[in-house]
Design an enzyme around this catalytic site. Structure first.
Site, PDB file in Angstrom:
ATOM      1  CD1 TRP A   9      -2.499  -2.079   1.389  1.00 51.98           C
ATOM      2  CD2 TRP A   9      -3.160  -0.656  -0.215  1.00 51.98           C
ATOM      3  NE1 TRP A   9      -3.692  -2.560   0.639  1.00 51.98           N
ATOM      4  CE2 TRP A   9      -4.061  -1.759  -0.316  1.00 51.98           C
ATOM      5  CE3 TRP A   9      -3.233   0.479  -1.363  1.00 51.98           C
ATOM      6  CZ2 TRP A   9      -5.149  -1.577  -1.361  1.00 51.98           C
ATOM      7  CZ3 TRP A   9      -4.221   0.615  -1.891  1.00 51.98           C
ATOM      8  CH2 TRP A   9      -5.130  -0.665  -1.901  1.00 51.98           C
ATOM      9  CG  LEU A 142      -8.986  -9.012  -2.135  1.00 52.15           C
ATOM     10  CD1 LEU A 142      -8.367  -9.580  -3.502  1.00 52.15           C
ATOM     11  CD2 LEU A 142      -8.393  -7.894  -1.676  1.00 52.15           C
ATOM     12  CB  VAL A 144      -6.702 -15.112  -1.576  1.00 52.02           C
ATOM     13  CG1 VAL A 144      -5.543 -16.321  -1.687  1.00 52.02           C
ATOM     14  CG2 VAL A 144      -6.142 -14.057  -2.476  1.00 52.02           C
ATOM     15  CB  SER A 150       0.484 -15.417   4.306  1.00 51.48           C
ATOM     16  OG  SER A 150      -0.845 -15.216   5.354  1.00 51.48           O
ATOM     17  NE  ARG A 152       3.168  -8.965   0.189  1.00 58.70           N
ATOM     18  CZ  ARG A 152       2.716  -7.967   0.991  1.00 58.70           C
ATOM     19  NH1 ARG A 152       2.349  -8.254   2.345  1.00 58.70           N
ATOM     20  NH2 ARG A 152       2.847  -6.579   0.606  1.00 58.70           N
ATOM     21  CG  LEU A 153      -1.897 -15.423  -4.912  1.00 55.49           C
ATOM     22  CD1 LEU A 153      -2.802 -16.329  -4.859  1.00 55.49           C
ATOM     23  CD2 LEU A 153      -1.945 -14.791  -6.394  1.00 55.49           C
ATOM     24  CG  LEU A 392     -24.138  -4.424  -2.412  1.00 55.39           C
ATOM     25  CD1 LEU A 392     -24.448  -4.802  -4.075  1.00 55.39           C
ATOM     26  CD2 LEU A 392     -25.251  -3.989  -1.625  1.00 55.39           C
TER      27      LEU A 392
HETATM   28  C1  LIG Z   1      -8.565   3.121 -10.297  1.00 58.38           C
HETATM   29  C2  LIG Z   1      -9.072   1.718  -9.913  1.00 58.38           C
HETATM   30  C3  LIG Z   1      -8.425   1.157  -8.372  1.00 58.38           C
HETATM   31  C4  LIG Z   1      -9.080  -0.257  -8.249  1.00 58.38           C
HETATM   32  C5  LIG Z   1      -8.296  -1.031  -6.943  1.00 58.38           C
HETATM   33  C6  LIG Z   1      -8.495   0.073  -5.858  1.00 58.38           C
HETATM   34  C7  LIG Z   1      -7.896  -0.779  -4.431  1.00 58.38           C
HETATM   35  C8  LIG Z   1      -8.798  -2.073  -3.941  1.00 58.38           C
HETATM   36  C9  LIG Z   1      -8.230  -2.741  -2.813  1.00 58.38           C
HETATM   37  C10 LIG Z   1      -8.997  -3.941  -2.549  1.00 58.38           C
HETATM   38  C11 LIG Z   1     -10.370  -3.863  -1.981  1.00 58.38           C
HETATM   39  C12 LIG Z   1     -11.111  -5.081  -1.687  1.00 58.38           C
HETATM   40  C13 LIG Z   1     -12.349  -4.869  -1.066  1.00 58.38           C
HETATM   41  C14 LIG Z   1     -13.271  -5.840  -0.856  1.00 58.38           C
HETATM   42  O1  LIG Z   1     -13.059  -6.766  -1.574  1.00 58.38           O
HETATM   43  C15 LIG Z   1     -14.014  -5.655   0.692  1.00 58.38           C
HETATM   44  S1  LIG Z   1     -13.037  -6.274   2.114  1.00 58.38           S
HETATM   45  C16 LIG Z   1     -13.112  -8.015   2.050  1.00 58.38           C
HETATM   46  C17 LIG Z   1     -11.703  -8.735   1.662  1.00 58.38           C
HETATM   47  N1  LIG Z   1     -11.683 -10.263   1.725  1.00 58.38           N
HETATM   48  C18 LIG Z   1     -11.858 -11.039   2.607  1.00 58.38           C
HETATM   49  O2  LIG Z   1     -11.440 -10.371   3.670  1.00 58.38           O
HETATM   50  C19 LIG Z   1     -11.935 -12.382   2.407  1.00 58.38           C
HETATM   51  C20 LIG Z   1     -10.989 -13.162   3.431  1.00 58.38           C
HETATM   52  N2  LIG Z   1      -9.733 -12.818   3.394  1.00 58.38           N
HETATM   53  C21 LIG Z   1      -8.933 -13.162   2.113  1.00 58.38           C
HETATM   54  O3  LIG Z   1      -9.480 -13.669   0.850  1.00 58.38           O
HETATM   55  C22 LIG Z   1      -7.595 -12.527   2.153  1.00 58.38           C
HETATM   56  O4  LIG Z   1      -7.062 -12.555   3.276  1.00 58.38           O
HETATM   57  C23 LIG Z   1      -7.355 -11.483   1.310  1.00 58.38           C
HETATM   58  C24 LIG Z   1      -7.421 -11.569  -0.203  1.00 58.38           C
HETATM   59  C25 LIG Z   1      -8.391 -10.315   1.677  1.00 58.38           C
HETATM   60  C26 LIG Z   1      -5.835 -10.898   1.334  1.00 58.38           C
HETATM   61  O5  LIG Z   1      -5.055 -12.003   0.973  1.00 58.38           O
HETATM   62  P1  LIG Z   1      -3.819 -12.643   2.100  1.00 58.38           P
HETATM   63  O6  LIG Z   1      -3.453 -13.827   1.421  1.00 58.38           O
HETATM   64  O7  LIG Z   1      -4.342 -12.415   3.441  1.00 58.38           O
HETATM   65  O8  LIG Z   1      -2.491 -11.364   1.826  1.00 58.38           O
HETATM   66  P2  LIG Z   1      -1.543 -11.221   0.813  1.00 58.38           P
HETATM   67  O9  LIG Z   1      -2.123 -11.951  -0.532  1.00 58.38           O
HETATM   68  O10 LIG Z   1      -0.239 -12.020   1.417  1.00 58.38           O
HETATM   69  O11 LIG Z   1      -1.476  -9.850   0.666  1.00 58.38           O
HETATM   70  C27 LIG Z   1      -1.031  -8.824   1.703  1.00 58.38           C
HETATM   71  C28 LIG Z   1      -1.179  -7.459   1.418  1.00 58.38           C
HETATM   72  O12 LIG Z   1      -2.718  -7.259   1.145  1.00 58.38           O
HETATM   73  C29 LIG Z   1      -3.342  -6.305   1.914  1.00 58.38           C
HETATM   74  N3  LIG Z   1      -4.704  -6.601   2.356  1.00 58.38           N
HETATM   75  C30 LIG Z   1      -5.170  -7.457   3.123  1.00 58.38           C
HETATM   76  N4  LIG Z   1      -6.525  -7.310   3.098  1.00 58.38           N
HETATM   77  C31 LIG Z   1      -6.914  -6.435   2.291  1.00 58.38           C
HETATM   78  C32 LIG Z   1      -8.274  -6.035   1.916  1.00 58.38           C
HETATM   79  N5  LIG Z   1      -9.326  -6.528   2.404  1.00 58.38           N
HETATM   80  N6  LIG Z   1      -8.195  -4.834   1.028  1.00 58.38           N
HETATM   81  C33 LIG Z   1      -7.055  -4.465   0.402  1.00 58.38           C
HETATM   82  N7  LIG Z   1      -5.733  -4.885   1.027  1.00 58.38           N
HETATM   83  C34 LIG Z   1      -5.920  -5.851   1.645  1.00 58.38           C
HETATM   84  C35 LIG Z   1      -2.440  -6.294   3.318  1.00 58.38           C
HETATM   85  O13 LIG Z   1      -2.513  -5.032   3.927  1.00 58.38           O
HETATM   86  C36 LIG Z   1      -0.999  -6.487   2.419  1.00 58.38           C
HETATM   87  O14 LIG Z   1      -0.597  -5.438   1.960  1.00 58.38           O
HETATM   88  P3  LIG Z   1       0.385  -4.287   2.856  1.00 58.38           P
HETATM   89  O15 LIG Z   1       1.800  -5.134   2.874  1.00 58.38           O
HETATM   90  O16 LIG Z   1       0.909  -3.094   2.113  1.00 58.38           O
HETATM   91  O17 LIG Z   1      -0.208  -3.905   4.137  1.00 58.38           O
HETATM   92  C1  LIG Z   2     -19.281  -4.249   2.847  1.00 54.76           C
HETATM   93  N1  LIG Z   2     -18.613  -5.350   2.236  1.00 54.76           N
HETATM   94  C2  LIG Z   2     -17.453  -5.084   1.356  1.00 54.76           C
HETATM   95  C3  LIG Z   2     -18.712  -6.660   2.882  1.00 54.76           C
HETATM   96  C4  LIG Z   2     -17.399  -6.996   3.978  1.00 54.76           C
HETATM   97  N2  LIG Z   2     -16.264  -6.909   3.831  1.00 54.76           N
HETATM   98  N3  LIG Z   2     -15.420  -6.924   5.137  1.00 54.76           N
HETATM   99  C5  LIG Z   2     -16.526  -6.398   6.025  1.00 54.76           C
HETATM  100  C6  LIG Z   2     -16.674  -6.604   7.301  1.00 54.76           C
HETATM  101  C7  LIG Z   2     -17.828  -6.147   8.053  1.00 54.76           C
HETATM  102  C8  LIG Z   2     -19.018  -6.015   7.440  1.00 54.76           C
HETATM  103  C9  LIG Z   2     -20.204  -5.829   8.268  1.00 54.76           C
HETATM  104  C10 LIG Z   2     -20.963  -4.543   7.653  1.00 54.76           C
HETATM  105  C11 LIG Z   2     -22.043  -4.332   8.136  1.00 54.76           C
HETATM  106  C12 LIG Z   2     -22.795  -5.010   9.509  1.00 54.76           C
HETATM  107  F1  LIG Z   2     -23.768  -4.753   9.814  1.00 54.76           F
HETATM  108  C13 LIG Z   2     -21.810  -6.287   9.837  1.00 54.76           C
HETATM  109  C14 LIG Z   2     -20.479  -6.504   9.047  1.00 54.76           C
HETATM  110  O1  LIG Z   2     -20.069  -7.495   9.604  1.00 54.76           O
HETATM  111  C15 LIG Z   2     -20.260  -8.312  10.543  1.00 54.76           C
HETATM  112  C16 LIG Z   2     -19.138  -9.253  10.997  1.00 54.76           C
HETATM  113  N4  LIG Z   2     -19.249 -10.307   9.925  1.00 54.76           N
HETATM  114  C17 LIG Z   2     -18.647 -10.595   8.939  1.00 54.76           C
HETATM  115  C18 LIG Z   2     -19.096 -11.696   8.392  1.00 54.76           C
HETATM  116  N5  LIG Z   2     -19.950 -12.105   9.026  1.00 54.76           N
HETATM  117  C19 LIG Z   2     -20.250 -11.168   9.957  1.00 54.76           C
HETATM  118  C20 LIG Z   2     -18.997  -6.246   6.108  1.00 54.76           C
HETATM  119  C21 LIG Z   2     -17.831  -6.724   5.400  1.00 54.76           C
END
Ligand SMILES: CCCCCCCCCCCCCC(=O)CSCCNC(=O)CCNC(=O)[C@H](O)C(C)(C)COP(=O)(O)OP(=O)(O)OC[C@H]1O[C@@H](n2cnc3c(N)ncnc32)[C@H](O)[C@@H]1OP(=O)(O)O
Ligand SMILES: CN(C)Cc1n[nH]c2ccc(-c3ccc(F)cc3OCCn3ccnc3)cc12
Length: 392
Positions: A9, A142, A144, A150, A152-153, A392
């Site tokens: 980032w 997003l 993985v 972990s 860096r995908l 969403l």
């Molecule tokens: C002009 C257009 C621009 C478009 C793009 C805009 C930007 C869009 C950005 C995306 C917005 C998505 C929004 C969204 O979908 C809503 S947030 C929900 C994200 N998904 C989940 O939490 C699902 C369960 N977790 C996973 O699948 C993995 O843990 C993920 C894939 C989350 C990370 O995979 P991992 O195997 O655990 O980690 P590494 O591959 O080893 O990578 C580590 C690096 O990833 C950074 N990281 C971790 N979680 C993040 C997250 N939620 N946003 C952004 N970055 C995130 C982390 O800080 C580190 O970077 P750093 O070293 O700099 O700190």
């Molecule tokens: C927004 N959209 C990007 C999905 C998303 N990503 N990361 C999140 C973290 C919190 C919430 C969230 C938003 C509103 C809410 F009332 C409760 C929430 O999470 C409860 C905890 N939880 C997580 C999974 N099951 C229960 C959404 C998200």
């Protein structure tokens, strides 16, 4: 977060923690657009065993693959008791808004067995920031696979979706996350209103209050059988122009909000079973449409419970009042959500939601939701009440 080394980032055009407090930095785009000829024409390199794929959610098989990847590997609560279980029809709704690009629905497959192991999406949106309407990509889903964490995908996924968005001459994005990254434009709390307290306590979502019995708890959350507001009814296609006027006017008060037109309202707010519910108040005297409320359907899988496997959750979406008190309108939303057998009604403290949360017996959730803009600096962080955007 602030102390952490964000090695990915720190390379990105986002507000950096080190810049916090530097009032000389102007609000607006951080980097200028690149000439399209200079945007990388080929996809970023993945680790050898993996390949890019574009996910066509109109294909039943592909949609099922995406559904299963998310069902098993997407966001869990802090105690790993629940995992979001977005339905297939919800995913098609969320990813097929007016003007969507299939190329922004990006998957990663293992070359050997073609299994889908990662996913990231963008959809186009017009987002107003103060009085500038900016074309953005809303980034979401997003994910993985748990076995590939972990490595860096995620940075590669993010760079690839950024590249594909740039190819459409769009240079900003909006996204939310439960994790702290550089740098939130605001941080919201989420709140839960019990509709089925017995199930919520049985699955461990809620705990019986001190000095409370189960029957006392059930009585505490009891709701009337039908809405109180005269003229309260489901939204229909013929209501789109009036709802658009109502919503545009209401959202104009917030610093960051979607710039919805009638096409957007028809897509995002027309009721679709098991996806989104919208109601409005049509004045019995004048037949004017004076108020509007909506919520979307997002169940969570209950991890490791013998009796129940799904938590039926409704999430507050966009609500507007010009005549009915917001408290009364939202109580009617709770009533219809209960009628539809939801277990819990969730809401963020964005827009004017703060004004009804406590009174309608919402309890605070155990985490936060952070909002982010990509390549757009905000002079200073917003209050949640200045935010008019629900992702969403
Ligand atoms: C002009 C257009 C621009 C478009 C793009 C805009 C930007 C869009 C950005 C995306 C917005 C998505 C929004 C969204 O979908 C809503 S947030 C929900 C994200 N998904 C989940 O939490 C699902 C369960 N977790 C996973 O699948 C993995 O843990 C993920 C894939 C989350 C990370 O995979 P991992 O195997 O655990 O980690 P590494 O591959 O080893 O990578 C580590 C690096 O990833 C950074 N990281 C971790 N979680 C993040 C997250 N939620 N946003 C952004 N970055 C995130 C982390 O800080 C580190 O970077 P750093 O070293 O700099 O700190
Ligand atoms: C927004 N959209 C990007 C999905 C998303 N990503 N990361 C999140 C973290 C919190 C919430 C969230 C938003 C509103 C809410 F009332 C409760 C929430 O999470 C409860 C905890 N939880 C997580 C999974 N099951 C229960 C959404 C998200």
């Amino acid at each position: 977060s602030v102390g952490k080394k964000h090695t990915f980032w720190e390379t990105q055009p986002v507000g950096q923690f080190k810049d916090l407090g530097d009032v000389s930095l102007p609000e607006g785009p951080i980097e200028p657009p690149t000439p399209l000829s200079e945007v990388k024409q080929v996809p970023y390199n993945l680790p050898t065993p993996y390949e890019w794929t574009t996910c066509d959610l109109d294909s039943e098989d592909t949609c099922t693959e995406v559904y299963n990847l998310l069902k098993n590997n997407y966001v869990e609560d802090d105690e790993n008791m629940f995992r979001f279980n977005y339905s297939k029809e919800f995913l098609r709704w969320a990813l097929h808004p007016p003007g969507y690009y299939k190329s922004w629905h990006i998957g990663v497959r293992a070359k050997t067995n073609k299994k889908l192991v990662a996913f990231i999406t963008g959809v186009p949106a017009r987002i107003r920031v103060r009085d500038a309407v900016v074309k953005m990509a809303e980034i979401n889903f997003l994910c993985v696979h748990k076995k590939l964490r972990s490595k860096r995908l995620a940075p590669v996924m993010i760079k690839e979706v950024t590249r594909r968005v740039h190819l459409e001459n769009i240079w900003q994005a909006a996204y939310t996350a439960g994790v702290v990254l550089p740098t939130p434009i605001t941080t919201c709390q989420y709140w839960h209103r019990s509709l089925n307290p017995k199930k919520l306590i049985d699955v461990g979502f809620s705990r019986l209050g001190a000095r409370m019995t189960m029957s006392r708890t059930i009585k505490l959350y009891k709701l009337p059988d039908s809405p109180a507001t005269p003229g309260f009814r489901k939204m229909e296609l013929r209501d789109v122009p009036a709802v658009t006027r109502l919503l545009r006017n209401y959202l104009s008060q917030f610093v960051v909000a979607p710039d919805f037109d009638e096409n957007d309202v028809e897509h995002w707010l027309l009721p679709e079973e098991n996806v989104v519910d919208s109601y409005l108040v049509e004045s019995p005297e004048t037949h004017d449409i004076t108020d509007f409320c909506s919520f979307y359907t997002l169940p969570s899988s209950i991890l490791g419970n013998q009796t129940y496997s799904i938590l039926k959750a409704a999430y507050s979406y966009y609500n507007v009042t010009t005549k009915t008190p917001l408290l009364q309108l939202m109580n009617d939303a709770l009533i219809v959500a209960k009628q539809k057998d939801f277990d819990v009604f969730n809401a963020l403290d964005v827009m004017q939601n703060e004004s009804f949360l406590k009174e309608l017996k919402f309890g605070p959730g155990d985490g936060q939701l952070h909002y982010y803009l990509y390549n757009y600096r905000m002079r200073n962080a917003l209050k949640p009440s200045e935010l008019g955007l629900v992702l969403l």
